[in-house]
Design a protein around this motif. Sequence first.
Motif, PDB file in Angstrom:
ATOM      1  N   LEU A 132      21.045 -72.843 -21.468  1.00 32.40           N
ATOM      2  CA  LEU A 132      20.074 -73.884 -21.784  1.00 32.40           C
ATOM      3  C   LEU A 132      20.367 -74.447 -23.164  1.00 32.40           C
ATOM      4  O   LEU A 132      20.658 -73.704 -24.102  1.00 32.40           O
ATOM      5  CB  LEU A 132      18.662 -73.289 -21.768  1.00 32.40           C
ATOM      6  N   ASN A 133      20.297 -75.766 -23.272  1.00 30.91           N
ATOM      7  CA  ASN A 133      20.455 -76.440 -24.555  1.00 30.91           C
ATOM      8  C   ASN A 133      19.133 -77.121 -24.900  1.00 30.91           C
ATOM      9  O   ASN A 133      18.784 -78.154 -24.335  1.00 30.91           O
ATOM     10  CB  ASN A 133      21.599 -77.458 -24.485  1.00 30.91           C
ATOM     11  N   GLY A 155      22.557 -67.331 -24.170  1.00 29.37           N
ATOM     12  CA  GLY A 155      22.495 -68.461 -23.240  1.00 29.37           C
ATOM     13  C   GLY A 155      21.706 -69.643 -23.737  1.00 29.37           C
ATOM     14  O   GLY A 155      21.418 -70.565 -22.973  1.00 29.37           O
ATOM     15  N   ILE A 156      21.319 -69.662 -25.034  1.00 20.79           N
ATOM     16  CA  ILE A 156      20.479 -70.739 -25.553  1.00 20.79           C
ATOM     17  C   ILE A 156      21.077 -71.316 -26.828  1.00 20.79           C
ATOM     18  O   ILE A 156      21.442 -70.589 -27.755  1.00 20.79           O
ATOM     19  CB  ILE A 156      19.056 -70.237 -25.861  1.00 20.79           C
ATOM     20  N   ASN A 157      21.194 -72.649 -26.872  1.00 26.36           N
ATOM     21  CA  ASN A 157      21.430 -73.386 -28.109  1.00 26.36           C
ATOM     22  C   ASN A 157      20.174 -74.197 -28.407  1.00 26.36           C
ATOM     23  O   ASN A 157      19.490 -74.647 -27.484  1.00 26.36           O
ATOM     24  CB  ASN A 157      22.615 -74.353 -27.972  1.00 26.36           C
ATOM     25  N   ALA A 181      24.457 -69.102 -35.158  1.00 24.79           N
ATOM     26  CA  ALA A 181      25.390 -70.046 -34.543  1.00 24.79           C
ATOM     27  C   ALA A 181      24.737 -70.934 -33.497  1.00 24.79           C
ATOM     28  O   ALA A 181      25.198 -72.056 -33.246  1.00 24.79           O
ATOM     29  CB  ALA A 181      26.559 -69.277 -33.918  1.00 24.79           C
ATOM     30  N   ASN A 182      23.657 -70.471 -32.885  1.00 26.02           N
ATOM     31  CA  ASN A 182      23.043 -71.254 -31.807  1.00 26.02           C
ATOM     32  C   ASN A 182      21.946 -72.182 -32.312  1.00 26.02           C
ATOM     33  O   ASN A 182      21.250 -72.809 -31.523  1.00 26.02           O
ATOM     34  CB  ASN A 182      22.471 -70.332 -30.724  1.00 26.02           C
ATOM     35  N   LEU A 214      19.441 -79.630 -20.479  1.00 29.89           N
ATOM     36  CA  LEU A 214      18.480 -79.773 -21.554  1.00 29.89           C
ATOM     37  C   LEU A 214      17.196 -79.007 -21.252  1.00 29.89           C
ATOM     38  O   LEU A 214      16.716 -78.974 -20.119  1.00 29.89           O
ATOM     39  CB  LEU A 214      18.110 -81.253 -21.774  1.00 29.89           C
ATOM     40  N   GLY A 215      16.637 -78.405 -22.286  1.00 29.73           N
ATOM     41  CA  GLY A 215      15.354 -77.724 -22.183  1.00 29.73           C
ATOM     42  C   GLY A 215      14.428 -78.188 -23.289  1.00 29.73           C
ATOM     43  O   GLY A 215      14.890 -78.606 -24.358  1.00 29.73           O
ATOM     44  N   ALA A 216      13.117 -78.119 -23.047  1.00 24.18           N
ATOM     45  CA  ALA A 216      12.122 -78.628 -24.001  1.00 24.18           C
ATOM     46  C   ALA A 216      11.296 -77.501 -24.588  1.00 24.18           C
ATOM     47  O   ALA A 216      10.849 -76.605 -23.878  1.00 24.18           O
ATOM     48  CB  ALA A 216      11.202 -79.629 -23.306  1.00 24.18           C
ATOM     49  N   VAL A 217      11.077 -77.563 -25.918  1.00 23.27           N
ATOM     50  CA  VAL A 217      10.160 -76.633 -26.572  1.00 23.27           C
ATOM     51  C   VAL A 217       8.945 -77.350 -27.141  1.00 23.27           C
ATOM     52  O   VAL A 217       7.978 -76.706 -27.550  1.00 23.27           O
ATOM     53  CB  VAL A 217      10.846 -75.840 -27.710  1.00 23.27           C
TER      54      VAL A 217
END
Length: 461
Positions: A132-133, A155-157, A181-182, A214-217
């Motif tokens: 997930l980005n 698995g997350i940036n 790094a992420n 793409l993921g949303a926070v």
Amino acid sequence: MHYISTRGGIQPIAFKDAVMMGLATDGGLLLPEAYPQVSRQQLEEWRSLSYQELAFHIISGFVDDIPPADLKDLINRSYATFSHPEITPVVKHDGVYILELFHGVTLAFKDVALQFLGNLFEYILAERNEQLNIIGATSGDTGSAAIHGVRGKKGINIFILHPHGKTSPVQALQMTTVTDANVHNIAVSGTFDDCQDIVKALFNDLEFKKKYSLGAVNSINWARVLAQVVYYFYAWLRVTDEDERKVSFSVPTGNFGDIFAGYVAKKMGLPIDKLLLATNENNILTRFVNDGDYSLSDVVSTASPSMDIQLASNFERYLFYLYNQDSARVRGAFTQLKEQGRITFSSEEMARVQADFASASVDQAQTLETIGSFNRETGYILDPHTAVGVRAALDLLPADIARVCLATAHPAKFGEAVEKATSAATPIPPGIAALHGKPTRCDLMDADLEQVKDFFIKHIV
């Protein structure tokens, strides 16, 4: 439990899919098809529960695709990072109850939701063997809470956009001193609304969203709102007993997410007397509630920068219910906003709005005066955002009810404003003191979609 879009363009989806989708693929916001109902008997049975136990009872009503044992573990791990055993304790001063939401890792209410969301993301990604980005916009607190919720997770940036020079110094340090790094911080030459527009444009590019996962926070993610619903129940249970005492909540807000969580709690059956929406000079929501004026204007910089917003993302969720779940009307309203810079409402609709909410706008002078006078009278220090809510509560809510004011941030995050108001330095928690002198990493950019997009593509790891 399934989730639908405010704009009506998707088939109902399960909770985990809603978490991963973030913004609906039709450009709308996700909402549950129905709300679990809580009886007065259930409320009484919940009085002795810990915060984590209460969170499980409330959240599980919206989640049927995560095994109960796994959901309990996610909740327990999320709140193990908090410094207070009650997670969101309630204290009483000067006739109001202060719901302290700032005991998480970044000392802001966003931690309540984003610690949970970060663990949810990691759980779902591991289950699906996916990456997930995350890309999000922040006016200050969301960014740091999101970064600390997912830093170092597999698995997350994460890419966070904030308005350059328009957050508090502590908010900026909480973001830019995280050099995992992420994690990527982008300071945009513009306002929070510019940052939010870029993020929404990326999510509305469905091909780009799918290609780069793409993921949303931001609070466009339903799980954010859901986690915040819990503390309305928790506070209500702490300030009432078995009588029928009225309870109202005063909520400082710019993006409508925190107060919408209260609206959800009320729809579930929590007996809230009034939801008081408190704004600073960026008062589009107050103008809407009091005068039916939802029209865009320029953003004003204030001592409460997390509320320096004009276009409130979560307002669309409320519109969906105001329009009796008519998705075509929701789409039409945002077409009108884009073309005319305003949304108009009927007198009947405004009567319903004013039944749901009261509202007040508190300017900077009033905010600082409230911080100072409250401190002199009680010894308690309010941050500027909380002071907006306290001032609104003292002015508008009757003294013979339980007035619960949401304390959305620790005062040390806004030390300059607090010191100006109290003529005394704010005690600095060790976590904030340790930020100074740390290495930082941040990239400054114009409010330009293509520039941000190019940076994003180059830095996916």
